[in-house]
Design a protein around this motif. Structure first.
Motif, PDB file in Angstrom:
ATOM      1  N   VAL A   7       0.850   5.360  10.479  1.00 41.92           N
ATOM      2  CA  VAL A   7       0.606   3.915  10.545  1.00 41.92           C
ATOM      3  C   VAL A   7       1.259   3.237   9.350  1.00 41.92           C
ATOM      4  CG1 VAL A   7      -1.125   2.077  10.699  1.00 41.92           C
ATOM      5  CG2 VAL A   7      -1.648   4.362  11.601  1.00 41.92           C
ATOM      6  N   VAL A   8       2.009   2.187   9.623  1.00 44.93           N
ATOM      7  CA  VAL A   8       2.507   1.309   8.567  1.00 44.93           C
ATOM      8  C   VAL A   8       1.754  -0.011   8.669  1.00 44.93           C
ATOM      9  CG1 VAL A   8       4.461  -0.051   7.722  1.00 44.93           C
ATOM     10  CG2 VAL A   8       4.797   2.331   8.384  1.00 44.93           C
ATOM     11  N   VAL A   9       1.092  -0.381   7.585  1.00 38.19           N
ATOM     12  CA  VAL A   9       0.410  -1.669   7.501  1.00 38.19           C
ATOM     13  C   VAL A   9       1.323  -2.611   6.727  1.00 38.19           C
ATOM     14  CG1 VAL A   9      -1.640  -2.905   6.710  1.00 38.19           C
ATOM     15  CG2 VAL A   9      -1.839  -0.520   7.476  1.00 38.19           C
ATOM     16  N   ILE A  10       1.651  -3.735   7.319  1.00 40.12           N
ATOM     17  CA  ILE A  10       2.528  -4.705   6.669  1.00 40.12           C
ATOM     18  C   ILE A  10       1.668  -5.805   6.070  1.00 40.12           C
ATOM     19  CG2 ILE A  10       4.498  -6.244   6.955  1.00 40.12           C
ATOM     20  CD1 ILE A  10       5.193  -4.701   9.515  1.00 40.12           C
ATOM     21  N   GLY A  11       1.596  -5.841   4.754  1.00 42.36           N
ATOM     22  CA  GLY A  11       0.780  -6.821   4.054  1.00 42.36           C
ATOM     23  C   GLY A  11      -0.365  -6.164   3.317  1.00 42.36           C
ATOM     24  N   GLY A  12      -0.489  -6.438   2.013  1.00 45.21           N
ATOM     25  CA  GLY A  12      -1.529  -5.818   1.195  1.00 45.21           C
ATOM     26  C   GLY A  12      -2.556  -6.796   0.676  1.00 45.21           C
ATOM     27  N   GLY A  13      -2.747  -7.917   1.384  1.00 42.78           N
ATOM     28  CA  GLY A  13      -3.827  -8.828   1.042  1.00 42.78           C
ATOM     29  C   GLY A  13      -5.133  -8.338   1.631  1.00 42.78           C
ATOM     30  N   GLN A  14      -6.087  -9.246   1.816  1.00 42.85           N
ATOM     31  CA  GLN A  14      -7.424  -8.833   2.240  1.00 42.85           C
ATOM     32  C   GLN A  14      -7.429  -8.113   3.583  1.00 42.85           C
ATOM     33  OE1 GLN A  14      -8.755 -12.863   1.847  1.00 42.85           O
ATOM     34  NE2 GLN A  14      -8.942 -13.174   4.061  1.00 42.85           N
ATOM     35  N   ALA A  15      -6.621  -8.575   4.542  1.00 41.87           N
ATOM     36  CA  ALA A  15      -6.595  -7.935   5.854  1.00 41.87           C
ATOM     37  C   ALA A  15      -5.983  -6.543   5.777  1.00 41.87           C
ATOM     38  CB  ALA A  15      -5.832  -8.804   6.857  1.00 41.87           C
ATOM     39  N   GLY A  16      -4.897  -6.399   5.027  1.00 41.27           N
ATOM     40  CA  GLY A  16      -4.260  -5.097   4.882  1.00 41.27           C
ATOM     41  C   GLY A  16      -5.157  -4.091   4.184  1.00 41.27           C
ATOM     42  N   LEU A  17      -5.911  -4.563   3.176  1.00 41.80           N
ATOM     43  CA  LEU A  17      -6.819  -3.654   2.463  1.00 41.80           C
ATOM     44  C   LEU A  17      -7.985  -3.238   3.355  1.00 41.80           C
ATOM     45  CD1 LEU A  17      -6.978  -5.238  -1.118  1.00 41.80           C
ATOM     46  CD2 LEU A  17      -5.424  -3.485  -0.226  1.00 41.80           C
ATOM     47  N   ALA A  18      -8.504  -4.176   4.150  1.00 38.10           N
ATOM     48  CA  ALA A  18      -9.591  -3.827   5.074  1.00 38.10           C
ATOM     49  C   ALA A  18      -9.116  -2.791   6.086  1.00 38.10           C
ATOM     50  CB  ALA A  18     -10.100  -5.079   5.787  1.00 38.10           C
ATOM     51  N   ALA A  19      -7.888  -2.957   6.573  1.00 43.05           N
ATOM     52  CA  ALA A  19      -7.330  -1.961   7.494  1.00 43.05           C
ATOM     53  C   ALA A  19      -7.198  -0.611   6.801  1.00 43.05           C
ATOM     54  CB  ALA A  19      -5.966  -2.441   8.007  1.00 43.05           C
ATOM     55  N   GLY A  20      -6.682  -0.625   5.575  1.00 41.64           N
ATOM     56  CA  GLY A  20      -6.534   0.622   4.824  1.00 41.64           C
ATOM     57  C   GLY A  20      -7.847   1.333   4.593  1.00 41.64           C
ATOM     58  N   TYR A  21      -8.887   0.573   4.311  1.00 43.29           N
ATOM     59  CA  TYR A  21     -10.217   1.160   4.102  1.00 43.29           C
ATOM     60  C   TYR A  21     -10.664   1.939   5.343  1.00 43.29           C
ATOM     61  CZ  TYR A  21     -15.332   1.326   3.801  1.00 43.29           C
ATOM     62  OH  TYR A  21     -16.642   1.738   3.811  1.00 43.29           O
ATOM     63  N   HIS A  22     -10.554   1.319   6.491  1.00 39.94           N
ATOM     64  CA  HIS A  22     -11.032   1.974   7.712  1.00 39.94           C
ATOM     65  C   HIS A  22     -10.112   3.119   8.142  1.00 39.94           C
ATOM     66  CE1 HIS A  22     -14.574  -0.357   8.605  1.00 39.94           C
ATOM     67  NE2 HIS A  22     -13.926  -1.474   8.361  1.00 39.94           N
ATOM     68  N   ARG A 123       4.314   5.580  14.032  1.00 33.53           N
ATOM     69  CA  ARG A 123       3.793   5.675  15.394  1.00 33.53           C
ATOM     70  C   ARG A 123       3.079   4.383  15.795  1.00 33.53           C
ATOM     71  NH1 ARG A 123       0.474  11.153  15.743  1.00 33.53           N
ATOM     72  NH2 ARG A 123       0.453  10.578  17.963  1.00 33.53           N
ATOM     73  N   THR A 124       2.486   3.716  14.821  1.00 37.94           N
ATOM     74  CA  THR A 124       1.852   2.419  15.064  1.00 37.94           C
ATOM     75  C   THR A 124       2.056   1.528  13.843  1.00 37.94           C
ATOM     76  OG1 THR A 124      -0.274   3.178  14.191  1.00 37.94           O
ATOM     77  CG2 THR A 124       0.046   3.347  16.573  1.00 37.94           C
ATOM     78  N   VAL A 125       1.935   0.215  14.067  1.00 39.91           N
ATOM     79  CA  VAL A 125       2.109  -0.766  12.998  1.00 39.91           C
ATOM     80  C   VAL A 125       0.969  -1.778  13.065  1.00 39.91           C
ATOM     81  CG1 VAL A 125       3.509  -2.737  12.218  1.00 39.91           C
ATOM     82  CG2 VAL A 125       4.613  -0.564  12.779  1.00 39.91           C
ATOM     83  N   ILE A 126       0.392  -2.072  11.909  1.00 41.77           N
ATOM     84  CA  ILE A 126      -0.553  -3.178  11.783  1.00 41.77           C
ATOM     85  C   ILE A 126       0.120  -4.278  10.980  1.00 41.77           C
ATOM     86  CG2 ILE A 126      -2.756  -3.965  10.836  1.00 41.77           C
ATOM     87  CD1 ILE A 126      -3.852  -1.167  11.187  1.00 41.77           C
ATOM     88  N   SER A 127       0.222  -5.451  11.558  1.00 41.40           N
ATOM     89  CA  SER A 127       0.762  -6.593  10.836  1.00 41.40           C
ATOM     90  C   SER A 127      -0.392  -7.376  10.237  1.00 41.40           C
ATOM     91  CB  SER A 127       1.574  -7.489  11.775  1.00 41.40           C
ATOM     92  OG  SER A 127       2.139  -8.573  11.050  1.00 41.40           O
ATOM     93  N   ALA A 128      -0.388  -7.534   8.908  1.00 36.48           N
ATOM     94  CA  ALA A 128      -1.452  -8.250   8.204  1.00 36.48           C
ATOM     95  C   ALA A 128      -0.841  -9.197   7.176  1.00 36.48           C
ATOM     96  CB  ALA A 128      -2.393  -7.245   7.530  1.00 36.48           C
ATOM     97  N   THR A 129       0.179  -9.925   7.610  1.00 34.11           N
ATOM     98  CA  THR A 129       0.960 -10.771   6.697  1.00 34.11           C
ATOM     99  C   THR A 129       0.371 -12.157   6.485  1.00 34.11           C
ATOM    100  OG1 THR A 129       2.344 -11.344   8.594  1.00 34.11           O
ATOM    101  CG2 THR A 129       3.151  -9.607   7.135  1.00 34.11           C
ATOM    102  N   GLY A 130      -0.654 -12.522   7.263  1.00 31.76           N
ATOM    103  CA  GLY A 130      -1.306 -13.800   7.057  1.00 31.76           C
ATOM    104  C   GLY A 130      -0.433 -14.996   7.377  1.00 31.76           C
ATOM    105  N   THR A 131      -0.700 -16.106   6.687  1.00 33.55           N
ATOM    106  CA  THR A 131      -0.007 -17.365   6.983  1.00 33.55           C
ATOM    107  C   THR A 131       0.540 -18.064   5.751  1.00 33.55           C
ATOM    108  OG1 THR A 131      -2.078 -18.634   6.805  1.00 33.55           O
ATOM    109  CG2 THR A 131      -1.513 -17.754   8.987  1.00 33.55           C
ATOM    110  N   TRP A 132       0.166 -17.611   4.559  1.00 31.62           N
ATOM    111  CA  TRP A 132       0.477 -18.357   3.329  1.00 31.62           C
ATOM    112  C   TRP A 132       1.974 -18.581   3.136  1.00 31.62           C
ATOM    113  CZ3 TRP A 132      -2.618 -21.070   0.244  1.00 31.62           C
ATOM    114  CH2 TRP A 132      -2.153 -21.468  -1.014  1.00 31.62           C
ATOM    115  N   THR A 133       2.797 -17.680   3.610  1.00 38.11           N
ATOM    116  CA  THR A 133       4.245 -17.823   3.427  1.00 38.11           C
ATOM    117  C   THR A 133       4.889 -18.733   4.470  1.00 38.11           C
ATOM    118  OG1 THR A 133       4.654 -15.797   4.713  1.00 38.11           O
ATOM    119  CG2 THR A 133       4.459 -15.574   2.310  1.00 38.11           C
TER     120      THR A 133
END
Length: 351
Positions: A7-22, A123-133
């Motif tokens: 899994v590649v998670v794109i974005g390390g803000g709050q959503a990306g960290l929550a995904a990483g935790y689980h 194999r899978t991707v989680i996009s967690a880039t938010g909206t700030w940019t």
């Protein structure tokens, strides 16, 4: 060089960290690619006086309560950044910093994540880039004619630089109210909103907003009548600085102007207001340009999802963009549940 991860998670803000935790709890191999140079996501770029809408215990990511900030009922952005940095370290989340993802491509049974630091085969991707940019500014007539300064919420930092100036603040949501309140005591503020400001009751904060968003999603999923969610309660949380400015008579909203002039703004009745600056507190759009080659976006720029999973490609999950990817998923407390669901669904797919 191409590296691999389940899994590649794109974005390390709050959503990306929550995904990483689980994902970590489920033992799923993953990497979190973050464009920022330091922890904290968009919180490290907000204006100085920004406050959360909820007490810390109602503003926490899964597994770790946000500690109280001494002397503050509603923590400031700096406290949130410190919390996110501690969270990332505490759970040893595999974040790679300074990595801007340019694109995601289909690559047979895998997805290829193209970045400035090299490619990843996932194999899978989680996009967690938010909206700030992706700040949004409406196409108001005369915008290019105005000779003063124009900036969006993302560029606003403090009232100091506007002391003694004439400022038009545009937007009737939380950011518009907070910025107008921030400026009210030092600048000549004109606050322009599409409709009269709708304040939530003073005793309502982010806890009630999360409950309302969740109840709405449950009603819709059950085929029941739309409860209206957060929008049914109002648009503006009366956090202490906003409440103080409102009660002091410093917040007076005018209807939205029809156009900008060279020196200010003009309303439908011919009223004119001079201005040195216009601050657009007009929201954001989801930052999804990295999915352009996949051709998944609909007419409003959203990607159709079931929960967080993309309808047209089950290898893709979108997390933290708002109610369309989980009730209140753009908030600290709201992102935990959809992050858990996404991680479980991905673990099932990978097995």
């Amino acid at each position: 060089m191409t590296r691999s991860a389940d899994v590649v998670v794109i974005g390390g803000g709050q959503a990306g960290l929550a995904a990483g935790y689980h994902l970590r709890r489920l033992g799923v191999e993953h990497v979190i690619l973050d464009a920022q140079a330091a922890p904290g996501g968009a919180w490290q770029h907000t204006w100085d006086s920004l406050r959360l809408f909820s007490p810390p215990q109602y503003s926490s990511l899964p597994g770790r309560l946000m500690p109280a900030q001494p002397g503050e009922t509603y923590p400031d952005a700096r406290h949130v950044v410190e919390y996110l940095a501690d969270y990332e370290k505490r759970y040893e989340l595999p974040v790679e910093r300074g990595v801007w993802v340019d694109a995601v491509h289909r690559d047979g049974t895998h997805l290829r994540v193209e970045s400035e630091a090299g490619d990843w085969r996932a194999r899978t991707v989680i996009s967690a880039t938010g909206t700030w940019t992706r700040p949004f500014i409406p196409a108001v007539p005369g915008r290019r004619e105005f000779s003063g300064r124009q900036l969006h919420t993302v560029q606003y930092k403090s009232p100091v630089e506007f002391a003694g100036r004439r400022v038009i603040v545009v937007g009737g949501g939380n950011s518009g109210a907070q910025v107008a309140a921030d400026l009210a005591s030092v600048a000549e503020v004109t606050w322009a909103t599409q409709r009269p400001p709708r304040y939530l009751a003073d005793d309502i904060d982010g806890r009630a907003l999360f409950d309302a968003a969740t109840a709405r999603r449950q009603a819709l999923d059950a085929g029941s009548t739309d409860t209206g969610g957060v929008a049914s309660l109002g648009d503006i949380v009366a956090v202490p600085p906003v409440r103080a400015a409102r009660d002091a008579g410093l917040l007076h909203a005018k209807p939205m102007f029809t156009r900008l002039t060279r020196t200010g703004a003009e309303w439908a009745d011919g009223t004119l207001a001079e201005a040195d600056a216009v601050i657009w507190c007009t929201g954001f759009r989801p930052a999804l340009a990295h999915f352009a080659s996949l051709r998944l976006r609909g007419t409003r720029g959203h990607i159709a999802t079931v929960g967080t999973r993309a309808v047209d490609d089950p290898r893709l999950h979108l997390l933290g963009y708002g109610d369309w990817t989980g009730p209140a998923s753009a908030t600290l407390i709201g992102v935990g549940r959809p992050a858990r669901d996404a991680a479980r669904e991905i673990a099932s797919l990978l097995s």
